[in-house]
Structures are given as C-alpha cells and as structure tokens.
Design a protein around this motif. Structure first.
Motif, PDB file in Angstrom:
ATOM      1  N   UNK A   1       0.930  -1.199  -0.159  1.00  0.00           N
ATOM      2  CA  UNK A   1      -0.061  -0.068   0.175  1.00  0.00           C
ATOM      3  C   UNK A   1       0.808   1.130   0.013  1.00  0.00           C
ATOM      4  N   UNK A   2       2.096   1.120  -0.580  1.00  0.00           N
ATOM      5  CA  UNK A   2       2.991   2.136  -0.688  1.00  0.00           C
ATOM      6  C   UNK A   2       3.204   2.841   0.769  1.00  0.00           C
ATOM      7  N   UNK A   3       3.409   1.846   1.497  1.00  0.00           N
ATOM      8  CA  UNK A   3       4.076   2.358   3.154  1.00  0.00           C
ATOM      9  C   UNK A   3       4.911   1.389   3.379  1.00  0.00           C
ATOM     10  N   UNK A   4       5.983   2.091   4.311  1.00  0.00           N
ATOM     11  CA  UNK A   4       7.102   1.157   4.745  1.00  0.00           C
ATOM     12  C   UNK A   4       7.825   1.971   5.858  1.00  0.00           C
ATOM     13  N   UNK A   5       8.813   1.292   6.283  1.00  0.00           N
ATOM     14  CA  UNK A   5       9.446   1.880   7.474  1.00  0.00           C
ATOM     15  C   UNK A   5      11.126   1.649   7.189  1.00  0.00           C
ATOM     16  N   UNK A   6      11.960   2.678   7.252  1.00  0.00           N
ATOM     17  CA  UNK A   6      13.467   2.785   7.207  1.00  0.00           C
ATOM     18  C   UNK A   6      14.189   3.325   8.380  1.00  0.00           C
ATOM     19  N   UNK A   7      15.205   2.811   8.581  1.00  0.00           N
ATOM     20  CA  UNK A   7      16.185   3.303   9.375  1.00  0.00           C
ATOM     21  C   UNK A   7      17.825   3.482   8.812  1.00  0.00           C
ATOM     22  N   UNK A   8      18.116   4.478   8.484  1.00  0.00           N
ATOM     23  CA  UNK A   8      19.530   4.273   7.985  1.00  0.00           C
ATOM     24  C   UNK A   8      20.506   5.348   8.940  1.00  0.00           C
ATOM     25  N   UNK A   9      21.133   4.745   9.718  1.00  0.00           N
ATOM     26  CA  UNK A   9      21.969   5.601  10.943  1.00  0.00           C
ATOM     27  C   UNK A   9      20.968   6.084  11.550  1.00  0.00           C
ATOM     28  N   UNK A  10      20.782   7.413  11.863  1.00  0.00           N
ATOM     29  CA  UNK A  10      20.088   8.088  12.767  1.00  0.00           C
ATOM     30  C   UNK A  10      18.702   8.593  12.106  1.00  0.00           C
ATOM     31  N   UNK A  11      18.525   8.260  10.779  1.00  0.00           N
ATOM     32  CA  UNK A  11      17.694   8.667   9.956  1.00  0.00           C
ATOM     33  C   UNK A  11      16.172   7.700  10.025  1.00  0.00           C
ATOM     34  N   UNK A  12      15.163   8.141  10.265  1.00  0.00           N
ATOM     35  CA  UNK A  12      14.046   7.190  10.457  1.00  0.00           C
ATOM     36  C   UNK A  12      13.066   7.652   9.490  1.00  0.00           C
TER      37      UNK A  12
ATOM     38  N   UNK B   1       9.048   6.833   7.600  1.00  0.00           N
ATOM     39  CA  UNK B   1       7.735   6.312   7.534  1.00  0.00           C
ATOM     40  C   UNK B   1       6.937   6.565   6.283  1.00  0.00           C
ATOM     41  N   UNK B   2       5.855   5.632   6.245  1.00  0.00           N
ATOM     42  CA  UNK B   2       5.053   5.926   4.945  1.00  0.00           C
ATOM     43  C   UNK B   2       5.624   5.756   3.632  1.00  0.00           C
ATOM     44  N   UNK B   3       5.297   6.730   2.832  1.00  0.00           N
ATOM     45  CA  UNK B   3       5.684   6.583   1.297  1.00  0.00           C
ATOM     46  C   UNK B   3       7.244   6.666   1.336  1.00  0.00           C
ATOM     47  N   UNK B   4       7.876   7.422   2.159  1.00  0.00           N
ATOM     48  CA  UNK B   4       9.397   7.488   2.084  1.00  0.00           C
ATOM     49  C   UNK B   4      10.046   6.188   2.553  1.00  0.00           C
TER      50      UNK B   4
ATOM     51  N   UNK C   1       8.687   3.261   2.265  1.00  0.00           N
ATOM     52  CA  UNK C   1       8.346   2.501   1.361  1.00  0.00           C
ATOM     53  C   UNK C   1       9.466   2.375   0.161  1.00  0.00           C
ATOM     54  N   UNK C   2       9.609   3.687  -0.182  1.00  0.00           N
ATOM     55  CA  UNK C   2      10.526   4.051  -1.279  1.00  0.00           C
ATOM     56  C   UNK C   2      11.926   3.693  -0.917  1.00  0.00           C
ATOM     57  N   UNK C   3      12.628   4.057   0.304  1.00  0.00           N
ATOM     58  CA  UNK C   3      13.814   3.520   0.748  1.00  0.00           C
ATOM     59  C   UNK C   3      13.716   2.289   0.749  1.00  0.00           C
ATOM     60  N   UNK C   4      12.714   1.569   1.116  1.00  0.00           N
ATOM     61  CA  UNK C   4      12.965  -0.014   1.135  1.00  0.00           C
ATOM     62  C   UNK C   4      13.178  -0.432  -0.360  1.00  0.00           C
ATOM     63  N   UNK C   5      12.587   0.230  -1.104  1.00  0.00           N
ATOM     64  CA  UNK C   5      12.735  -0.533  -2.565  1.00  0.00           C
ATOM     65  C   UNK C   5      13.985   0.035  -3.203  1.00  0.00           C
ATOM     66  N   UNK C   6      14.504   0.959  -2.937  1.00  0.00           N
ATOM     67  CA  UNK C   6      15.827   1.408  -3.490  1.00  0.00           C
ATOM     68  C   UNK C   6      16.846   0.800  -2.897  1.00  0.00           C
ATOM     69  N   UNK C   7      17.000   0.520  -1.428  1.00  0.00           N
ATOM     70  CA  UNK C   7      18.066  -0.179  -0.842  1.00  0.00           C
ATOM     71  C   UNK C   7      18.047  -1.496  -1.249  1.00  0.00           C
ATOM     72  N   UNK C   8      17.022  -2.378  -1.415  1.00  0.00           N
ATOM     73  CA  UNK C   8      17.308  -3.602  -1.731  1.00  0.00           C
ATOM     74  C   UNK C   8      17.420  -3.899  -3.253  1.00  0.00           C
ATOM     75  N   UNK C   9      16.917  -2.952  -4.072  1.00  0.00           N
ATOM     76  CA  UNK C   9      17.487  -2.980  -5.462  1.00  0.00           C
ATOM     77  C   UNK C   9      18.987  -2.986  -5.757  1.00  0.00           C
ATOM     78  N   UNK C  10      19.377  -2.156  -4.747  1.00  0.00           N
ATOM     79  CA  UNK C  10      20.978  -2.088  -4.849  1.00  0.00           C
ATOM     80  C   UNK C  10      21.602  -3.213  -4.663  1.00  0.00           C
ATOM     81  N   UNK C  11      21.038  -4.306  -3.839  1.00  0.00           N
ATOM     82  CA  UNK C  11      21.723  -5.474  -3.679  1.00  0.00           C
ATOM     83  C   UNK C  11      21.281  -6.648  -4.390  1.00  0.00           C
TER      84      UNK C  11
END
Length: 438
Positions: free
Chosen positions: A360-371, A373-376, A378-388
């Motif tokens: 549903x275009x939602x996600x959560x991400x934690x990169x170092x101290x940056x958190x 939620x929501x659409x951002x 979800x986008x971070x989830x996709x971009x992070x895993x696509x890189x790997x």
C-alpha cells in the motif's frame, strides 16, 4: 598447484564468494565447486513482493549456473563433512551419493526455518523462507478468496477469509502486508466480499515487532497495521494449530484457512552433525577473519556463523542480508590472500540500519539515525534492496515489474493447479479405468 575450494550453500555467502573468486578461477589458481539444494540464490527481501504479486517470482532468484561462470555448480545436498579427510558426502537430487574432495572448505549453508513442537503446525501451516513457499502462498490466498465467494456456508466462508501470521520480524510483517495488499486488489473481482469481511491477525511472542529497527518504528508499524484492520497480538504465542484452528496463548481460537509460520530461523544442522565447532545455538564458531576457530582451511560467514562484531565487543553480527553480503565479499578477498600466502583482513562493519515494506505504498526505514515512515519508508525499502539484487539482468527485471505494477493492477489469477499438475491426468486415468470396468 590449483586449490579446490568447496562452497557448501548457494545463498548470499555462496553466490557472492563465488563471484569474488572469478578472476582466480579464470587464471587457474583455484577451482570452485558450489553445492546447493536448489541451484539458485534467492533474494529473500523480495519474497513478500513475490507472494503479493508485484514481482515475478523468477526475478527474485539467480541461477547459480549462469551467474557463477567457471565454477562447477552441483544441485543437491552435502549431508556430512569429514574435515580431517577433506571430504564431503554429496547427495545429488537424483542418483546415489558420492564423495567430494576439497582443499579449502567454505561453510555457507545458512539457516533453516525454526519450528516448535506445536500440535497441528506441520499439517496446517506454511513457512515463508523459499520462493516456492511464496508462490504457494500467493496461490493459496487467491484460492481462499475464490472459495469464500463460491460458498453459501458461513463457516466455510469465515474460515477461508481468516488469515493468521505468526512472527513479527521482517518476514512475517512483510508477508502479511503483501498478502493483504494482494487480497484487497483481488476483492474487486469477487462480488459480495469486502475488506471488512477478511480477518488478519499478526501474532508475536515479544512486546514489539521488527526488532532490528528502532522501537519507535516498530510502534509506528503496529499502528499502521492496526489502521488497516490487522489485529496485532503482542506477547502472544501460538499454542496449537490442530484441526486448522489457531489457538493462541491468550485463549483466542481462530479457524484459520491460512496460517503462515514466520517465527525466525536456526542454523543449518550440517556443521554440528559433522563435528565442526559450534556454539550453543548451532552456529559455527568464527573468527573476525571469517575462518572457523581452531581449524585450518575452513571459512564461514552468514546466518550459520557466529562472527564477532568488532564494532560491539562481545557480540556477534546479526543474521541478515546486509552482513551476509559484506562478509561474503571480504571472504572472497581473504580466500585469495589465503591461497597466495598473504595476511587476512578482519571483518568490521557498523550496522547501517534496516528497511521494511508494508505494501500500500507504505514502509519503514532506519539508516543510521534517520528514520522514515510511510511513502518515504516504502521508497527507501525498494531502493535499498534493489541496490543489492545480484545482477544487472535481475535489477532490470525487478524495475520492470515495479513499473508495470504502477500502471496495471496485479494479476488476480491463482494457479494452484501447478502445484499438483498431475491431478487432472490421474483423474482421467481413474475415469478410464472405471469405464473399462463397466
């Protein structure tokens, strides 16, 4: 003289170690054999999207034969290792077992699903660790919706529309979220069923979900799931699945047509069964150089290894893809140095954070101290895993799947018959036998 390196396991560690040794393979310095039960590497962070139908299942696996050019890939299992003799007993998918010899061993067997002695679990639950299970789950969810739309029996309908997922880690949360997204899209093709008719329950034994993320992100995820109608049960355990009824430790009994077991994994028992040094959890005792403590010519990394975390003295690296991929790349470099008689480098990697997709275009991400939620998130989830994702070919295919899913709705056809492809043929044979008998 060329050294023979035997890699047991074709997951993250096996694949990326093999990729790192390609130049040595071409030069003839080493020969490499990779043994894996399936013959392909599965990019597990995308299993949930494969189950949800946003990524084609074939695009989340990388065939070892094609990716590891120059290496010998054997499909089957290593069932026993005798390191004193430098031999491994190999059972191919067909035919008799045979003995493989090696000079250097890489233990990358990873982990298997962790189960508990719960009545009815084996008969009524499905795991969520392989692409086969993801495909089965997608077909099963769609079949349950079709069954509910095709019956007048309220009990059958209620059971078909009850979904229970056990395990509040990444696998369980993402599996439930993607299943719900798939069901929501498919309901438009089933008159008389609304999202409110579906019961979604997430069962977690601890007091929070997504433990590798900051607790605030776990709490946010609980709130987001509950806002979507998911009943999140914390500090609750599954005590029985007998008869397909999910009985919980708080006394709740759910007649579940779908029960998913995603309560974590445990190390492959191969190392312990072979007498290699393991800790109390069954993980190989590793050094910071990714060698096995106390043994020569044995290396290890990934989920099945207790690798010291030099950034957190006294602790071990977490069993996740982030560490597995980075350890594998260092392992390949250390193997080169080992064969050439040079010093090894210690593994040191500070944890960057984690991401989770919630559909549903939602996600959560934690990169170092940056958190996020929501659409951002979800986008971070996709971009992070696509890189790997391991190859350019697979990156392009995943991107194409995502692009198509933004334009067109998910396919809502279930192909459960594929899992029992001979059923119609057997039925036809039985009918012919009856006709001849008559």
């Amino acid at each position: 003289m060329s050294k023979h390196i035997l890699i047991v396991g074709g997951g993250y560690v096996g694949l990326y170690t093999g990729l790192g040794l390609r130049r040595m393979i071409r030069s003839g310095e080493v020969t490499v054999t990779v043994v894996d039960p399936r013959g392909y590497m599965t990019y597990q962070p995308f299993l949930a999207e494969a189950a949800g139908g946003t990524i084609e299942p074939r695009h989340v696996v990388a065939p070892l034969h094609r990716v590891l050019k120059g290496a010998r890939v054997l499909t089957g299992r290593v069932t026993r290792i005798s390191h004193d003799d430098r031999t491994a007993l190999f059972q191919p998918v067909q035919g008799p077992a045979r003995t493989l010899t090696y000079d250097i061993l890489v233990m990358a067997a990873g982990s298997i699903t962790r189960t508990l002695p719960i009545p009815g679990l084996a008969e009524h639950a499905v795991g969520f660790k392989t692409v086969g299970e993801a495909v089965h789950l997608r077909n099963h969810v769609l079949a349950q919706l079709a069954a509910a739309a095709s019956t007048d029996d309220p009990q059958v309908r209620r059971r078909a529309l009850t979904f229970v997922v056990v395990g509040g880690g990444f696998s369980g949360v993402e599996a439930l979220a993607e299943m719900q997204g798939l069901a929501d899209d498919a309901l438009r093709y089933h008159d008389g069923i609304t999202p409110a008719d579906l019961t979604w329950t997430l069962v977690e034994a601890t007091g929070g979900i997504l433990p590798e993320l900051h607790p605030d992100l776990g709490r946010w995820t609980v709130g987001a799931l509950r806002a979507r109608g998911v009943d999140v049960r914390l500090e609750t355990r599954l005590t029985s699945a007998a008869g397909g009824v999910a009985t919980l430790s708080d006394g709740t009994a759910l007649d579940a047509g779908t029960l998913v077991w995603a309560a974590g994994g445990r190390p492959s028992p191969l190392a312990a069964d072979s007498g290699l040094p393991v800790d109390g959890a069954g993980r190989l005792l590793a050094t910071e150089y990714l060698t096995v403590a106390g043994l020569e010519d044995v290396f290890t990394a990934g989920d099945g290894a207790a690798v010291p975390d030099l950034t957190r003295p006294g602790q071990f690296t977490a069993p996740n893809a982030q560490h597995a991929v980075r350890q594998a790349k260092l392992l390949a470099r250390n193997l080169k140095a080992y064969v050439r008689g040079r010093g090894l480098k210690a593994y040191r990697h500070a944890y960057l954070g984690s991401v989770a997709g919630l559909a549903h275009h939602q996600g959560v991400a934690q990169v170092y101290s940056i958190r996020l939620t929501g659409f951002l998130g979800w986008l971070a989830h996709r971009m992070y895993h696509l890189a790997w994702v391991p190859t350019v070919n697979h990156k392009a295919r995943v991107l194409a799947d995502w692009a198509l899913s933004m334009v067109f709705r998910r396919e809502a056809v279930q192909l459960a018959a594929i899992e029992h492809a001979d059923e119609d043929f057997r039925r036809a044979l039985a009918a012919d036998d009856l006709d001849r008998a008559a």
